[in-house]
Design a protein around this motif. Structure first.
Motif, PDB file in Angstrom:
ATOM      1  N   GLN A  14       0.809  -1.216   0.000  1.00  0.00           N
ATOM      2  CA  GLN A  14       0.000   0.000   0.000  1.00  0.00           C
ATOM      3  C   GLN A  14       0.843   1.268   0.000  1.00  0.00           C
ATOM      4  O   GLN A  14       0.416   2.295  -0.521  1.00  0.00           O
ATOM      5  CB  GLN A  14      -0.933   0.024   1.211  1.00  0.00           C
ATOM      6  CG  GLN A  14      -1.994  -1.037   1.182  1.00  0.00           C
ATOM      7  CD  GLN A  14      -2.793  -1.084   2.478  1.00  0.00           C
ATOM      8  OE1 GLN A  14      -2.558  -0.303   3.391  1.00  0.00           O
ATOM      9  NE2 GLN A  14      -3.727  -2.019   2.552  1.00  0.00           N
ATOM     10  N   HIS A  15       2.051   1.231   0.577  1.00  0.00           N
ATOM     11  CA  HIS A  15       2.813   2.453   0.796  1.00  0.00           C
ATOM     12  C   HIS A  15       4.111   2.582  -0.001  1.00  0.00           C
ATOM     13  O   HIS A  15       4.688   3.671  -0.030  1.00  0.00           O
ATOM     14  CB  HIS A  15       3.100   2.613   2.287  1.00  0.00           C
ATOM     15  CG  HIS A  15       1.860   2.839   3.087  1.00  0.00           C
ATOM     16  ND1 HIS A  15       1.127   1.797   3.616  1.00  0.00           N
ATOM     17  CD2 HIS A  15       1.206   3.965   3.414  1.00  0.00           C
ATOM     18  CE1 HIS A  15       0.083   2.285   4.248  1.00  0.00           C
ATOM     19  NE2 HIS A  15       0.101   3.596   4.148  1.00  0.00           N
ATOM     20  N   CYS A  16       4.610   1.525  -0.606  1.00  0.00           N
ATOM     21  CA  CYS A  16       5.839   1.634  -1.406  1.00  0.00           C
ATOM     22  C   CYS A  16       5.501   2.177  -2.788  1.00  0.00           C
ATOM     23  O   CYS A  16       4.539   1.730  -3.415  1.00  0.00           O
ATOM     24  CB  CYS A  16       6.519   0.271  -1.561  1.00  0.00           C
ATOM     25  SG  CYS A  16       7.434  -0.252  -0.139  1.00  0.00           S
ATOM     26  N   PRO A  17       6.309   3.107  -3.289  1.00  0.00           N
ATOM     27  CA  PRO A  17       6.075   3.587  -4.645  1.00  0.00           C
ATOM     28  C   PRO A  17       6.387   2.490  -5.661  1.00  0.00           C
ATOM     29  O   PRO A  17       7.228   1.622  -5.403  1.00  0.00           O
ATOM     30  CB  PRO A  17       7.040   4.766  -4.789  1.00  0.00           C
ATOM     31  CG  PRO A  17       8.071   4.561  -3.741  1.00  0.00           C
ATOM     32  CD  PRO A  17       7.431   3.769  -2.639  1.00  0.00           C
ATOM     33  N   PRO A  18       5.714   2.494  -6.811  1.00  0.00           N
ATOM     34  CA  PRO A  18       5.911   1.440  -7.818  1.00  0.00           C
ATOM     35  C   PRO A  18       7.351   1.296  -8.290  1.00  0.00           C
ATOM     36  O   PRO A  18       7.766   0.219  -8.682  1.00  0.00           O
ATOM     37  CB  PRO A  18       5.013   1.870  -8.978  1.00  0.00           C
ATOM     38  CG  PRO A  18       4.010   2.773  -8.361  1.00  0.00           C
ATOM     39  CD  PRO A  18       4.684   3.435  -7.201  1.00  0.00           C
ATOM     40  N   GLU A  19       8.139   2.351  -8.226  1.00  0.00           N
ATOM     41  CA  GLU A  19       9.516   2.277  -8.727  1.00  0.00           C
ATOM     42  C   GLU A  19      10.512   1.763  -7.678  1.00  0.00           C
ATOM     43  O   GLU A  19      11.709   1.726  -7.916  1.00  0.00           O
ATOM     44  CB  GLU A  19       9.978   3.649  -9.243  1.00  0.00           C
ATOM     45  CG  GLU A  19      10.024   4.744  -8.209  1.00  0.00           C
ATOM     46  CD  GLU A  19       8.690   5.445  -7.977  1.00  0.00           C
ATOM     47  OE1 GLU A  19       8.665   6.323  -7.118  1.00  0.00           O
ATOM     48  OE2 GLU A  19       7.683   5.125  -8.620  1.00  0.00           O
ATOM     49  N   SER A  20      10.041   1.319  -6.515  1.00  0.00           N
ATOM     50  CA  SER A  20      10.938   0.896  -5.444  1.00  0.00           C
ATOM     51  C   SER A  20      11.696  -0.395  -5.764  1.00  0.00           C
ATOM     52  O   SER A  20      12.800  -0.587  -5.293  1.00  0.00           O
ATOM     53  CB  SER A  20      10.183   0.744  -4.130  1.00  0.00           C
ATOM     54  OG  SER A  20       9.176  -0.216  -4.248  1.00  0.00           O
ATOM     55  N   GLY A  21      11.131  -1.302  -6.531  1.00  0.00           N
ATOM     56  CA  GLY A  21      11.845  -2.520  -6.925  1.00  0.00           C
ATOM     57  C   GLY A  21      12.157  -3.453  -5.767  1.00  0.00           C
ATOM     58  O   GLY A  21      13.242  -4.015  -5.683  1.00  0.00           O
ATOM     59  N   VAL A  22      11.210  -3.672  -4.866  1.00  0.00           N
ATOM     60  CA  VAL A  22      11.408  -4.509  -3.685  1.00  0.00           C
ATOM     61  C   VAL A  22      10.968  -5.941  -3.974  1.00  0.00           C
ATOM     62  O   VAL A  22       9.939  -6.164  -4.605  1.00  0.00           O
ATOM     63  CB  VAL A  22      10.598  -3.937  -2.494  1.00  0.00           C
ATOM     64  CG1 VAL A  22      10.650  -4.861  -1.305  1.00  0.00           C
ATOM     65  CG2 VAL A  22      11.106  -2.561  -2.120  1.00  0.00           C
ATOM     66  N   ILE A  23      11.763  -6.919  -3.515  1.00  0.00           N
ATOM     67  CA  ILE A  23      11.384  -8.334  -3.567  1.00  0.00           C
ATOM     68  C   ILE A  23      11.207  -8.792  -2.128  1.00  0.00           C
ATOM     69  O   ILE A  23      12.088  -8.583  -1.295  1.00  0.00           O
ATOM     70  CB  ILE A  23      12.456  -9.204  -4.244  1.00  0.00           C
ATOM     71  CG1 ILE A  23      12.703  -8.758  -5.679  1.00  0.00           C
ATOM     72  CG2 ILE A  23      12.045 -10.676  -4.220  1.00  0.00           C
ATOM     73  CD1 ILE A  23      13.822  -9.522  -6.362  1.00  0.00           C
ATOM     74  N   ILE A  24      10.065  -9.435  -1.840  1.00  0.00           N
ATOM     75  CA  ILE A  24       9.768  -9.869  -0.482  1.00  0.00           C
ATOM     76  C   ILE A  24       9.529 -11.374  -0.479  1.00  0.00           C
ATOM     77  O   ILE A  24       8.690 -11.868  -1.222  1.00  0.00           O
ATOM     78  CB  ILE A  24       8.519  -9.153   0.061  1.00  0.00           C
ATOM     79  CG1 ILE A  24       8.704  -7.639  -0.025  1.00  0.00           C
ATOM     80  CG2 ILE A  24       8.227  -9.586   1.490  1.00  0.00           C
ATOM     81  CD1 ILE A  24       7.427  -6.863   0.058  1.00  0.00           C
ATOM     82  N   PHE A  25      10.284 -12.100   0.344  1.00  0.00           N
ATOM     83  CA  PHE A  25      10.116 -13.536   0.512  1.00  0.00           C
ATOM     84  C   PHE A  25       9.427 -13.766   1.860  1.00  0.00           C
ATOM     85  O   PHE A  25       9.887 -13.262   2.876  1.00  0.00           O
ATOM     86  CB  PHE A  25      11.469 -14.257   0.523  1.00  0.00           C
ATOM     87  CG  PHE A  25      12.188 -14.209  -0.787  1.00  0.00           C
ATOM     88  CD1 PHE A  25      12.095 -15.266  -1.672  1.00  0.00           C
ATOM     89  CD2 PHE A  25      12.954 -13.119  -1.136  1.00  0.00           C
ATOM     90  CE1 PHE A  25      12.760 -15.233  -2.880  1.00  0.00           C
ATOM     91  CE2 PHE A  25      13.625 -13.069  -2.345  1.00  0.00           C
ATOM     92  CZ  PHE A  25      13.524 -14.135  -3.222  1.00  0.00           C
ATOM     93  N   ARG A  26       8.348 -14.531   1.843  1.00  0.00           N
ATOM     94  CA  ARG A  26       7.591 -14.792   3.069  1.00  0.00           C
ATOM     95  C   ARG A  26       7.315 -16.279   3.171  1.00  0.00           C
ATOM     96  O   ARG A  26       6.947 -16.920   2.196  1.00  0.00           O
ATOM     97  CB  ARG A  26       6.280 -14.012   3.012  1.00  0.00           C
ATOM     98  CG  ARG A  26       5.410 -14.165   4.222  1.00  0.00           C
ATOM     99  CD  ARG A  26       4.241 -13.207   4.173  1.00  0.00           C
ATOM    100  NE  ARG A  26       3.193 -13.643   3.274  1.00  0.00           N
ATOM    101  CZ  ARG A  26       2.145 -14.366   3.647  1.00  0.00           C
ATOM    102  NH1 ARG A  26       2.005 -14.747   4.893  1.00  0.00           N
ATOM    103  NH2 ARG A  26       1.227 -14.707   2.778  1.00  0.00           N
ATOM    104  N   THR A  30       6.629  -8.828  -5.236  1.00  0.00           N
ATOM    105  CA  THR A  30       7.456  -7.700  -5.644  1.00  0.00           C
ATOM    106  C   THR A  30       6.640  -6.420  -5.654  1.00  0.00           C
ATOM    107  O   THR A  30       5.424  -6.442  -5.776  1.00  0.00           O
ATOM    108  CB  THR A  30       8.041  -7.919  -7.057  1.00  0.00           C
ATOM    109  OG1 THR A  30       6.971  -7.998  -7.991  1.00  0.00           O
ATOM    110  CG2 THR A  30       8.877  -9.167  -7.130  1.00  0.00           C
ATOM    111  N   VAL A  31       7.352  -5.311  -5.524  1.00  0.00           N
ATOM    112  CA  VAL A  31       6.763  -3.994  -5.686  1.00  0.00           C
ATOM    113  C   VAL A  31       7.590  -3.298  -6.757  1.00  0.00           C
ATOM    114  O   VAL A  31       8.767  -3.015  -6.554  1.00  0.00           O
ATOM    115  CB  VAL A  31       6.800  -3.178  -4.377  1.00  0.00           C
ATOM    116  CG1 VAL A  31       6.234  -1.787  -4.601  1.00  0.00           C
ATOM    117  CG2 VAL A  31       6.054  -3.897  -3.272  1.00  0.00           C
ATOM    118  N   GLY A  32       7.002  -3.072  -7.921  1.00  0.00           N
ATOM    119  CA  GLY A  32       7.696  -2.419  -9.019  1.00  0.00           C
ATOM    120  C   GLY A  32       8.665  -3.341  -9.729  1.00  0.00           C
ATOM    121  O   GLY A  32       8.802  -4.516  -9.387  1.00  0.00           O
ATOM    122  N   PRO A  33       9.359  -2.801 -10.717  1.00  0.00           N
ATOM    123  CA  PRO A  33      10.330  -3.605 -11.468  1.00  0.00           C
ATOM    124  C   PRO A  33      11.550  -3.913 -10.605  1.00  0.00           C
ATOM    125  O   PRO A  33      12.018  -3.063  -9.857  1.00  0.00           O
ATOM    126  CB  PRO A  33      10.699  -2.705 -12.647  1.00  0.00           C
ATOM    127  CG  PRO A  33      10.390  -1.324 -12.188  1.00  0.00           C
ATOM    128  CD  PRO A  33       9.261  -1.431 -11.210  1.00  0.00           C
TER     129      PRO A  33
END
Length: 79
Positions: free
Chosen positions: A31-43, A55-58
């Motif tokens: 909800q709060h990360c901008p699309p260009e942040s490029g974050v990968i989250i493993f859960r 992921t968030v963004g590319p």
């Protein structure tokens, strides 16, 4: 972020907390990360395959899915 997740590489986060807390944090990031942040989250998940990659963004690394498994594509460097 670093209180709940391990960051083995810049913008790559691996969950180290209970599933309910990790889901809440991941939903907040979406909800709060901008699309260009490029974050990968493993859960981790309690059901097969045992993990989820979001992921968030590319991102720098490409993701693929093979037989229901989410995988990160790594390239080998010739030396």
């Amino acid at each position: 972020m670093k209180l709940w997740f391990v960051e083995p590489r810049a913008n790559v986060f691996v969950s180290g907390v209970k599933d309910s807390v990790a889901k809440t944090v991941v939903d907040y990031l979406y909800q709060h990360c901008p699309p260009e942040s490029g974050v990968i989250i493993f859960r981790s998940l309690p059901k097969p395959p045992g993990y989820e990659v979001r992921t968030v963004g590319p991102t720098r690394k490409a993701l693929t899915e093979i037989s229901g498994l989410q995988l990160v594509i790594e390239t080998l460097k010739n030396q």
